[in-house]
Scaffold this motif. Structure first.
Motif, short mmCIF file in Angstrom:
data_model
loop_
_atom_site.label_atom_id
_atom_site.label_comp_id
_atom_site.label_asym_id
_atom_site.label_seq_id
_atom_site.Cartn_x
_atom_site.Cartn_y
_atom_site.Cartn_z
N LEU A 2 3.70 -4.69 9.44
CA LEU A 2 3.02 -5.33 8.32
C LEU A 2 1.53 -5.53 8.66
O LEU A 2 0.83 -5.68 7.55
CB LEU A 2 3.70 -6.19 7.62
CG LEU A 2 5.00 -6.27 7.17
CD1 LEU A 2 5.58 -7.69 6.74
CD2 LEU A 2 4.99 -5.32 5.94
N PHE A 3 1.17 -5.68 9.90
CA PHE A 3 -0.13 -5.70 10.29
C PHE A 3 -0.61 -4.68 11.44
O PHE A 3 0.37 -4.20 11.87
CB PHE A 3 -0.15 -7.30 10.79
CG PHE A 3 -0.01 -8.25 9.72
CD1 PHE A 3 -1.36 -8.82 9.17
CD2 PHE A 3 1.02 -8.78 9.65
CE1 PHE A 3 -1.13 -9.70 7.94
CE2 PHE A 3 1.21 -9.82 8.65
CZ PHE A 3 0.34 -10.14 8.02
N VAL A 11 1.72 -16.79 7.19
CA VAL A 11 2.08 -15.48 7.86
C VAL A 11 3.26 -15.52 8.79
O VAL A 11 3.34 -16.16 9.89
CB VAL A 11 0.92 -14.94 8.79
CG1 VAL A 11 1.18 -13.62 9.68
CG2 VAL A 11 -0.38 -14.88 7.85
N CYS A 12 4.56 -15.14 8.23
CA CYS A 12 5.77 -15.24 8.71
C CYS A 12 6.44 -14.17 9.27
O CYS A 12 7.16 -14.13 10.06
CB CYS A 12 6.97 -16.17 7.78
SG CYS A 12 5.95 -17.69 7.19
N PHE A 13 6.13 -12.95 8.89
CA PHE A 13 6.54 -11.76 8.96
C PHE A 13 5.61 -10.68 9.46
O PHE A 13 4.49 -10.51 8.86
CB PHE A 13 7.24 -11.22 7.83
CG PHE A 13 8.53 -12.10 7.27
CD1 PHE A 13 9.53 -12.34 8.06
CD2 PHE A 13 8.31 -12.91 6.00
CE1 PHE A 13 10.59 -13.12 7.45
CE2 PHE A 13 9.28 -13.53 5.66
CZ PHE A 13 10.38 -13.86 6.37
N LEU A 14 5.65 -9.87 10.82
CA LEU A 14 5.05 -9.11 11.17
C LEU A 14 5.42 -7.49 10.96
O LEU A 14 4.80 -6.73 10.98
CB LEU A 14 4.94 -9.24 12.73
CG LEU A 14 4.48 -10.60 13.23
CD1 LEU A 14 4.31 -10.68 14.88
CD2 LEU A 14 3.12 -11.03 12.65
N PHE A 15 6.77 -7.44 10.92
CA PHE A 15 7.38 -6.37 10.32
C PHE A 15 8.34 -6.25 9.05
O PHE A 15 8.50 -7.52 8.59
CB PHE A 15 8.43 -5.86 11.72
CG PHE A 15 7.65 -5.84 12.98
CD1 PHE A 15 6.92 -4.92 13.13
CD2 PHE A 15 7.93 -7.13 13.45
CE1 PHE A 15 6.20 -5.07 14.41
CE2 PHE A 15 7.14 -7.05 14.74
CZ PHE A 15 6.31 -5.82 15.29
N LEU A 75 3.92 -4.28 -0.36
CA LEU A 75 3.79 -4.55 0.90
C LEU A 75 2.77 -5.99 1.26
O LEU A 75 2.93 -6.69 2.03
CB LEU A 75 2.93 -3.56 1.68
CG LEU A 75 3.68 -2.03 1.93
CD1 LEU A 75 2.92 -1.09 2.27
CD2 LEU A 75 5.09 -2.49 2.65
N ARG A 76 2.07 -6.26 0.29
CA ARG A 76 1.01 -7.40 0.28
C ARG A 76 1.88 -8.57 -0.05
O ARG A 76 1.74 -9.65 0.57
CB ARG A 76 0.00 -7.53 -0.67
CG ARG A 76 -1.10 -6.38 -0.44
CD ARG A 76 -2.43 -6.41 -1.38
NE ARG A 76 -3.42 -5.41 -1.07
CZ ARG A 76 -4.22 -5.25 0.00
NH1 ARG A 76 -4.20 -6.33 0.91
NH2 ARG A 76 -4.98 -4.21 0.21
N ARG A 77 2.89 -8.55 -0.69
CA ARG A 77 3.91 -9.59 -1.00
C ARG A 77 4.67 -10.03 0.64
O ARG A 77 5.08 -11.16 0.72
CB ARG A 77 5.04 -9.34 -2.16
CG ARG A 77 4.35 -9.49 -3.35
CD ARG A 77 5.40 -9.36 -4.47
NE ARG A 77 6.33 -8.25 -4.47
CZ ARG A 77 6.10 -7.31 -5.10
NH1 ARG A 77 4.64 -7.25 -5.91
NH2 ARG A 77 6.72 -6.16 -5.09
N MET A 78 5.04 -8.94 1.05
CA MET A 78 5.72 -9.03 2.36
C MET A 78 4.78 -9.91 3.53
O MET A 78 5.08 -10.61 4.05
CB MET A 78 6.07 -7.71 2.82
CG MET A 78 7.35 -7.00 2.02
SD MET A 78 7.67 -5.34 2.66
CE MET A 78 9.10 -5.10 1.60
N ARG A 79 3.75 -9.40 3.14
CA ARG A 79 2.42 -9.89 4.25
C ARG A 79 1.82 -11.51 4.07
O ARG A 79 2.04 -12.13 5.02
CB ARG A 79 1.39 -9.02 4.31
CG ARG A 79 1.36 -7.61 5.01
CD ARG A 79 0.18 -6.88 4.45
NE ARG A 79 -1.04 -7.25 4.64
CZ ARG A 79 -2.03 -7.04 5.64
NH1 ARG A 79 -1.59 -5.94 6.54
NH2 ARG A 79 -3.02 -7.41 5.54
N ASP A 80 1.94 -11.55 2.78
CA ASP A 80 1.19 -12.89 2.61
C ASP A 80 1.75 -13.96 2.38
O ASP A 80 1.23 -15.19 2.04
CB ASP A 80 -0.10 -12.58 1.27
CG ASP A 80 0.96 -12.43 -0.02
OD1 ASP A 80 2.19 -12.99 0.12
OD2 ASP A 80 0.49 -12.07 -0.93
N GLY A 81 3.04 -13.91 2.62
CA GLY A 81 3.85 -15.22 2.39
C GLY A 81 3.97 -15.77 1.04
O GLY A 81 4.42 -16.86 1.12
#
Length: 216
Positions: free
Chosen positions: A41-42, A190-194, A170-176
């Motif tokens: 995700l990053f 920021v809880c998820f990197l993948f 993808l932004r929803r997954m990234r931005d918490g």
């Protein structure tokens, strides 16, 4: 060499062999296990900084009172592992070197699982979460860094195919936007990197979005 089979102890054996080989390089400090259906995700620098800067490992470990959790416990594991100590968690983790060494060196708990964890007990969902909870509770953030959607119920999470992929997803997954967590004792979004579970058909749209989202 024993072939790796889903739901069998051979999956734990494979994880331990991967860690053992990675530990041969003394410069390796972080050990990350991902699914082949995971995506970042990053970008690499952000992921590296997050993991290297963390005081804790990221192994999901929790007490699940349902049949898919405590219902898989075998009373023959007592007294080495009691029902109250039995844990479940995601197979995908990020471990500091100390924790990775502990997983590879363990014999006591591994032997208990080898003798007593057979379907419908799935060792890859219980062995490492239970081991870490017992031996390294203060060294673990007790959460996964891999985003996944279990809201549909059932034995498998939601799968994302070509038609499902969008920048918004993808932004929803990234931005918490759907979660908050702790990072080095501070609250963060920021809880998820993948993230998973992405079908191969999603590859092309993901690659097209990568420059904007990941800065490639």
């Amino acid at each position: 060499m024993t072939p790796v089979q889903w739901g069998q102890l051979s999956m734990v054996d494979a994880e331990r062999r991967l860690l053992a080989n990675a530990l041969l390089d003394p410069l390796n400090c972080q050990f990350v296990l991902l699914s082949d259906s995971c995506i970042p995700l990053f970008n690499f620098s952000a992921v590296y900084g997050y993991l290297a800067g963390s005081h804790l490992s990221f192994v999901h470990s929790f007490d699940d009172p349902r049949s898919a959790g405590r219902g898989r416990y075998n009373k023959r594991m007592w007294p080495t592992v009691s029902l109250a100590e039995w844990r479940k968690g995601s197979q995908w983790f990020a471990a500091h070197r100390e924790l990775a060494v502990g997983i590879v060196l363990d014999r006591r708990y591994y032997l208990v699982f080898r003798e007593n964890c057979r379907p419908r007990c799935y060792a890859d969902e219980h062995y490492i979460p239970t081991l870490v909870s017992k031996l390294f509770p203060a060294r673990n953030a007790n959460r996964s860094i891999t985003w996944v959607d279990w809201s549909g119920g059932g034995p498998h999470p939601a799968a994302y195919r070509r038609r499902d992929v969008s920048e918004g997803l993808l932004r929803r997954m990234r931005d918490g936007s759907t979660s908050r967590c702790s990072y080095n004792e501070r609250a963060t979004s920021v809880c998820f990197l993948f993230a998973r579970k992405f079908d191969v058909s999603a590859l092309e749209p993901l690659m097209l979005m990568a420059p904007a989202l990941l800065g490639f």
